[in-house]
Design a protein around this motif. Structure first.
Motif: not given
Lengths: 510, 153
Positions: A456, A459-460, A466, A469
């Motif tokens: 996660i 991805r952040l 996001s 997330d």
């Protein structure tokens, strides 16, 4: 007859890591005069000065830093003395870094050869044990309860209450286990006790064992500390030879021996139940509590578990001037705390002082600011399970209470400074990565949650805005906190929460 | 093999929880824990071979294959992070052409990452076998490997 000139060259991991051993070899080869003696002392804990070499002559002791200095061109000891004088030697007790501390537990480090038991005894060592043997168990425990000492390993549990619980168990076999698996990044206070004042630990263990009724003690030492291992082996032998360990200690009917156990590179074995599993010869998987180790611990017997600094504090509490310790501080933050300052700071080292000192005093007054000269951006307090504070929070005091309010903890007292080159999203990711590497794997939230956490955060790092997330990370942290078996999974979210809260827009943009 | 493993194991069999110290001793003398050692340990400690393997594989320090003569552990914990330990790690991996955890073909060097050597105030820190090196640079590490006879603890 000339007076002996003493040259002190520390034998301690950090000093050796920047050349103390090499200097010792060079200087010892220069000596051809029986009036010159080298003493391998411990470190004073002012690590930026190491290797700090001192000379004592005519009762005056002064030292100078020999960092990055090569002496292999010298031919005689007189040349060394001349070189030393040119470096403007000073008395280390007069520099602010040492003078402003309140050294009670670490009062002996640096002075002498740590294995010199006469020096230990001449500086009030083993007086507390003799007092303890006269007082008897319950009075010792009462005194420790009254002192207000909390465990210095990380959880800050009241030491006296733990001892009372073990004492109250009706069992013919009890154990003492000293947790010397000092694994938090940025900590070295246990190591410094073991290398520079090992008898303080051994005496503390002996008193604690007598108080709770244990006749066998283990020291679980991490394998990353080979020099501490060396010192402990020799100190235990010397204590045995002098009847401070073994049977009928100091003519009492108390028997106690200490066995050293070496870990094998696992952080989670610093968690007390995982440590017991490891001592018993198994994988370091945490046990669920209850039962408490004080009731059902090592080999299923009542076991007192404390870390090195906690046990090494006990002798000081039994000296007549114990009020020195207990009159410092308030609430849960009683006594002195050995803070360990490191990272991007000019003057890193061990700072034993009151809890209610501000972060600014620690970093500026003791640490003299960042090493890089760049502005401070973040300060990590309390190890990998602690929190990051921002540069606007430097007036925070380091009491157990004030850090609790920030959802952090003093932990084992590590303070790491980062300048403005730090990437806080990377630090957040590291918190989860560390948990991936070090989780024992027994409970699902810690074992799998940490892996999902890394994903996660990655991805952040690509998209800070996001919302999905951000929510997922929040929920994941909540799961880790409320469902992990031990502090490893339960506290891994702490640094992440602090980064989200105190470093807005650096991990998550709202 | 010239060293008799059963003699190494023997002193630990009677100890409570003696398996870990036995593994340390075996590895110290033999370099790694072999399949034969596992069978021997299982008999000596009255447990299954699976239980012995269980313990070996949990701990970072124990190994089932030979490893480099020089184990270079590069600290990657927070204090060293603030002192560019990631750069040091990447410099060392490219100097030795090894990834983390790998051993050179001539069995001279193994690179490993480690989390905290307790040498935090003089980082970045690297441990070569039992010697800790502070303010570590690639040059310091290479020179230590060349002169390590003069740098004993």
């Amino acid at each position: 007859m000339n007076e002996v000139i003493k040259i002190f060259i520390p034998n301690e991991t950090s000093a050796n890591s920047v050349g103390a051993n090499l200097l010792y070899q060079v200087i010892s080869e220069l000596i051809n005069d029986e009036n010159v003696e080298i003493i391998r002392n411990g470190s004073w804990g002012a690590f930026w000065l190491e290797p700090f070499i001192e000379i004592e002559k005519d009762g005056i002791r002064k030292g100078a830093s020999y960092r990055n200095i090569n002496l292999s061109h010298l031919n005689t000891i007189e040349e060394f003395f001349l070189d030393f004088e040119k470096r403007n030697p000073f008395d280390i007790n007069e520099i602010d870094f040492i003078r402003k501390q309140n050294r009670i537990v670490f009062s002996r480090i640096g002075h002498e050869d740590p294995l010199n038991i006469e020096h230990y005894i001449n500086t009030k060592g083993y007086q507390p044990l003799l007092t303890a043997l006269e007082l008897g168990p319950q009075k010792i425990i009462n005194q420790i309860k009254a002192s207000g000492l909390n465990g210095r390993g990380g959880a800050a549990f009241p030491t006296g209450i733990k001892m009372q619980t073990v004492f109250d168990q009706n069992s013919s076999v009890k154990y003492l286990a000293c947790n010397a698996d000092e694994g938090d990044g940025g900590t070295f206070s246990d190591r410094l006790i073991m290398e520079s004042d090992p008898f303080a630990l051994i005496e503390g263990m002996t008193i604690a064992a007598y108080a709770v009724g244990a006749s066998k003690g283990y020291i679980y030492l991490r394998s990353e500390y080979p020099l501490a291992k060396d010192f402990l082996i020799r100190a235990i032998d010397i204590a045995l030879d002098n009847n401070y360990l073994g049977n009928n200690i100091q003519n009492s009917d108390f028997n106690f021996d200490i066995e050293l156990r070496i870990g094998a590179g696992s952080y989670v074995c610093g968690e007390e139940t995982a440590m017991m599993e490891s001592i018993e010869g198994r994988r370091g998987l945490v046990r669920s509590k209850p039962p408490l180790p004080a009731i059902n611990g090592l080999f299923k017997q009542p076991t007192l578990i404390n870390n090195v600094v906690t046990l090494a504090t006990i002798p000081a509490l039994l000296l007549s001037d114990q009020s020195d310790f207990s009159q410092i501080g308030s609430n849960k933050s009683i006594g002195t705390m050995p803070f360990q300052l490191s990272g991007n700071v000019k003057h890193g080292g061990l700072i034993e002082t009151r809890f209610d000192i501000s972060l600014n005093e620690i970093i500026e007054d003791f640490g003299s600011g960042t090493k890089s000269g760049e502005p401070i951006h973040a300060i990590q307090i309390g190890g990998p399970l602690g929190i990051y504070l921002s540069s606007s929070m430097l007036d925070t005091t380091l009491t157990i209470e004030s850090l609790q309010e920030l959802k952090g903890s003093v932990g084992h007292g590590g303070i790491i400074v980062f300048d403005n080159s730090v990437d806080m999203a990377e630090q957040a990711k590291f918190a989860m990565e560390f948990c991936v590497k070090e989780s024992c794997g027994k409970c699902t939230p810690c074992r799998i949650g940490s892996v999902r956490g890394v994903e996660i955060i990655e991805r952040l790092q690509k998209n800070k805005t996001s919302k999905d997330d951000a929510t997922l990370l929040h929920d994941l942290c909540e799961t880790l906190e409320s469902t992990s078996l031990c502090a490893m999974g339960g506290m891994t979210p702490n640094p992440i929460h602090s980064i989200i809260e105190f470093f807005p827009n650096e991990l998550i943009e709202k | 093999m010239s060293i008799d493993s059963s003699n190494i194991i023997k002193p630990f069999v009677e100890k409570k929880g003696g398996l870990m110290p036995a593994l340390h001793a075996l590895q110290h003398h033999l370099g790694f824990i072999s399949k034969d050692n596992i069978a021997e340990l299982a008999i000596a400690f009255n447990c299954s071979q699976a239980e012995v393997i269980d313990v070996i594989t949990f701990y970072d320090d124990f190994r089932l294959v030979p490893i480099g003569k020089n184990i270079i552990k590069i600290c990657q914990a927070e204090a060293c992070q603030s002192q560019n330990c990631k750069q040091l790690l990447s410099d060392l991996t490219s100097y030795f052409s090894l990834e983390m955890g790998e051993t050179s073909d001539d069995l001279n060097v193994t690179l490993k990452e480690v989390f905290c050597l307790g040498n935090c105030a003089v980082g970045p820190s690297v441990m070569i076998n039992d010697t800790v090196i502070g303010e570590a640079t690639t040059e310091k590490i290479i020179s230590h490997l060349k002169n390590d006879a003069t740098q004993k603890l």
